[in-house]
Enzyme design. Sequence first.
Site, PDB file in Angstrom:
ATOM      1  N   ASP A 142      -1.477  -0.486   6.792  1.00  0.00           N
ATOM      2  CA  ASP A 142      -1.595   0.078   8.210  1.00  0.00           C
ATOM      3  C   ASP A 142      -2.886   0.508   8.259  1.00  0.00           C
ATOM      4  OD1 ASP A 142      -1.667   2.029   6.264  1.00  0.00           O
ATOM      5  OD2 ASP A 142       0.138   3.169   7.199  1.00  0.00           O
ATOM      6  N   ASP A 167       0.952  -1.093  -0.023  1.00  0.00           N
ATOM      7  CA  ASP A 167       0.259  -0.104   0.007  1.00  0.00           C
ATOM      8  C   ASP A 167       0.880   1.311  -0.060  1.00  0.00           C
ATOM      9  OD1 ASP A 167      -2.191   1.671   0.179  1.00  0.00           O
ATOM     10  OD2 ASP A 167      -2.075   1.536   2.238  1.00  0.00           O
ATOM     11  N   ASP A 208      -6.900  -1.974   4.420  1.00  0.00           N
ATOM     12  CA  ASP A 208      -5.909  -3.006   4.041  1.00  0.00           C
ATOM     13  C   ASP A 208      -6.363  -4.373   4.747  1.00  0.00           C
ATOM     14  OD1 ASP A 208      -4.366  -1.291   2.524  1.00  0.00           O
ATOM     15  OD2 ASP A 208      -3.350  -0.563   4.532  1.00  0.00           O
TER      16      ASP A 208
END
Length: 949
Positions: free
Chosen positions: A711, A475, A715
Site C-alpha cells: 500500500d 507487507d 512496495d
Amino acid sequence: MSGIQEKDKKTNTPKTNSPSSQGRTVPKTRGASKSTSAYGRTKTPKTDGVTDSPVTPEPVDEETAVAPLPATTKKRTSAKQTASTRIITKDAEYDSASDYTAGTIDPSVIDSSVFDDDGDITEEPINGYYHKSMTIDDTILSHEAAASRRKSGKRRKQTTVDLTVAERYNPDPEIGLSAEVVDARIEQGYDNFVKKKTGKSYLSIFMTNIFTFFNILTFIVAAALIVVGAGFTQLFFIVIITANVVIGIFQEIRSKMKIDKLSLVSAPSAVVIRNGERCVIPTSDVVLDDIVCFEMGKQICTDSIVIKGECEVNEAMLTGESEPVKKRAGDMLYSGSFLSSGSVVARVDKVGSANYVETLTSHAKKYKKPKSELMNSITLVIKVLSPFIIAIGALMVWTNYRAIVPSGSAAVFDDWNKIVTSAAGSVIGMIPSGMFLLTSLALAASVLRLARKQTLVQDLYCIEMLARVDVLCLDKTGTITDGSMEVNNVIEIKGFSSEHALGDIIGSMLTATGDNNQTALALANKFGYSKELNPTAVLPFSSQRKLSAVTFEGEGTFMLGAPEFVLKDMGVRIEKLINENAAAGFRVMVLAHSPAEIVGEKLPAVRRPVCLIVIEDHIREDAIETIKWFKENNVAVKVISGDNPMTVSEVARRVGVENAEMYVSLEGFSDQDVIEAANKYTVFGRVTPDQKRLLVRSIKAKDHTVAMTGDGVNDILAMRESDCSVAMASGAEAARNVSHLVLLNNDFTSMPDVVMEGRRVVNNIQASSAMFLMKTFMSIVLSIIFLAMQQPYPLATNNLMPLEVCIIGVPSFFLALQTNKNIIRGKFLSNVVARAVPGGVALVLGVMSVFVLNTQMAMTTEEVTCMMVIAITCVGLMVLFRQCEPFNAYRTVLMLGVIVLTSVFMYIMPAIGLVKINFTQVCFVSTVVLASYFVVTILTRILSSIKLK
C-alpha cells in the site's frame, strides 16, 4: 494580494481579478481552550468524552538503567471503536491543535463544489503543513457526481496542442490561477486530459467479438453455402455463432460498465491551488500553469517545476533506475514518477500528450502484462489451428471435386452443392469458436463477481495469475496489521538535557518534515505539532533511509527512525531494550541528537540517543483466518517489512505464519546475499524498496508464481516485479496505479475470494475447453483420413448440430460457472489436450466404425449418415459423463438436463440427418457407444500417467 493574480513580469501577461471562490473554506481556529500535556505540547481539550492520559517517560541511564517492558499488546478495538480514535491535527497557524475522528473522511480535504452537492462542508486555509494526505486517499470521487459531470459536458477528445504558443502565467503559489484562466485553458485544450487505454472501448468490444479469425472463416463458409443453395439446417451454425457473439458482447459491456464505476472510486486526483483555495480535482482537469501540491506516495500527473519544498522522486517507471532523485525549487518533476519522501508545491509546465511519459514508446513505458498461461495457450491454439483449417479446407474442396465430378466434365450446380456442403462440414467441425467465447464469458463473470465484493480488477488475466500463486509476499503494515498505530511507551535515555520539552522537539520535527504516514500520525497523536524550534535543514523520512532528520537553529540536529539506521553504536543496554520490545511485537524508534548540522545530504556522524519510542501496530482481527486459509491451500506466506525483523517475526507468529521464527535483517546485505536469503527465510526485516524487488525476483527464479500486496511507495518496485500485485485502496496512489487488483474495502480477507475465483475460472475453462477441442480433434483426424482415402467428407454442418449445441455448447456454459475450489495443477494446455484427446479418439472410432460397416453391408447414404449422427451424439454424451465425474447435485441435474435436451432436439429437428434404421444397425451403434466409454477411460488413464508437459 488576496484574490488578485499578479502579472508575470517575464511574460508580461495581464493581471486578472479572481472571482469569488467556487469552493468553501473554513476559518482559522482561534481562541480554543488549551491545556499543556506532559510533553509540553499544546492541546485542545477533548470534546468526545475521552480523557487524555499520556504515558510519563521513564528515565533510563544509557549504560546501566533498564526500563520495564511495556505491557502486552492491547486488544484491538472493533471497527466502530477504531473509527472514534482521537488524532491531534495542526491548524493553519501551528499554535494550537484540533481534534478529528479517524476512520472518517476529513471534510477539510474535500472540495464539495467538485465532488459533492450535499452538506455544508468547508475547507481549511491553504498555508501551512497538512496533518493528513492532500491526495486522493480521503477525497474519493463520488460516482454519482462524476457521472453527472460527464453527462452535462461534451465528450472530451485528446488533442495535441502547441504549448509554445500558449500564454504562460507565473501565479503566486498561495493564490494560483483564477477561474477565468482555468476555463480559458480548458477551452483552448491546455488541460491534462489524456485518453487512457486501461480497458476496451465499446467499439473495441464489438470489433473483437465480431471480427475474430474463426468468425470470419465461419462467415465465409456460410456465404459459400448460401451461394450453392444450402438449406437452413446446414446454415444453423450461423445462429449459434451469432448467439455467441451477442452473449459475448453483452457480458463484456456489462463487465466494463461495472469496472468503470469502480474505477471512479479509485481514480487519481490532484490537489491544486486556485483562487487562493485548495481544491481536489481529477488529474484530467489540471491545466497549464496550475499550482499543484505533491506529497509522499503521490504519483506525479503532469510535468511540473518545483516552486517550493524539497522531495525525493522515484523515476524507476520512466528510467528503470530505482535510486531516488532529490528535487528542489527549480527542478523538473516528470509525470509517471512518484514521490518517495517529502512534499512540494509545483507549477504545471506541460499537460496532456506533451508530458514526458506520453512521449515514451510502449517499451519505454515498461507496461508489463501478466504472463497468463491461459492467454498464451489460447493464442497458441489459434496459431496452430489456423493453417490446419485453411489447408485442410482447400484440400477437401479439391478432393470432393475429383470424387464427385466425373473426369473431363464440368461441375454443375448440384455438384458444387455437394462439394461445398461436404467441405463446410469439415471446416466448421474444426473451428472451436465456442471455446474462446466461453473463456471471455468466464473471465467477465469473474470480474463482476469480484466487483460485487469490492475488488477492482485492472487486468483481466490477473485473476488466473493469482489463482496460480504459490508464494504470497506481504507487507506487514496495512495487511497483517490494520495500519492504525499508537505510541505505547516512551523511554527516555539519561544523559541528554535540553531546555525544550520532548514533545516540543518531536512536534517541531513533525511540523518541519511534513510526514503524513501512519507512524507520523501516531506520533502526532502523542506529542502534537509544534513550532517551538526553528528548522534550518530538513531531511524527510524515506523508505531507503528509514529515518528523518531536522537541524534546528541553535539546537543541532535531531534524527528519528529505526535504531539500526539512526545509531551506529547503540550500547548493550539500549540494544537489550530494543530487542525486548521488538520480541513483544512492538515497533521501536529512537530519537537521537547531534550538535552538528545536516550538510547537503550528509547527516552528522556523532549521535547521542535521547529516547526510545515504542509503537503498537494493531493486528487485523481476521488476519489469522486469512493466513490459515493460505496455509491450507499450499500458498507459502513471506512477510517483507522495513521494520525490525524481531518485531515482524512476532507479529507474523501471532497470525499463524508458518516458520515465522525464520527471520533475517537485510540491513547491509549485498544483492547476492539477498538472493541467497530469499528462499531460506520467511520473515525479512529492514528491507529497502530495491531489496523487496530483488526478493520477489529471486523467489520467481525458483519457478514460483509470486503475488505481492502493498500500500506504500516502498512496495511499488516489488509489486511491478511480481506476477500479480494487489494494492489497498487506502494506500498510495502510485501503488494503486501499478497494481493488477485493488481491494476497495481495504480488507485483506478478500484475498482468498480472489484466489478461489481464479481457481473456478481456470479449472472450469480447462474442463469446458476439452469438450470443444474434442470436436476439433475429431474433425481434423477424420478430414486427414478421408483426404488420404480420396473420399468426400461424410458429415455436413447440420450433422454436427446435436453435438455442438446439446453436448458441448450448453453443458460447457454451465460447467464454466460451477463452484470449483480445487488447487490448479499442471499446465493449462497439457491438461486440456489430455482431456480432449480421449474423447476425440472415441468420436473418430465411432464414425469410422460406421464407415467400415458400410463397406460390409449394403446401406443407403441416408442410413450411414443417420448412424454417424447417432454415434457422434451418444459418444459425446459418454465423454460428458466422464467430465462430470465425480457427480454432485449440480452436475447430476446438468447431466439429466442434457439427456432430455438432446432427446428433444433430435426429435424436433430430423433434418439433422435422422432416418429410420433397422434393429441390427441400432444394436451396432449401441455397441459402439458403450465401447466408447471404456476407450475414453483407458486413454485418460494412459495420458494421466504420461503427465504431458
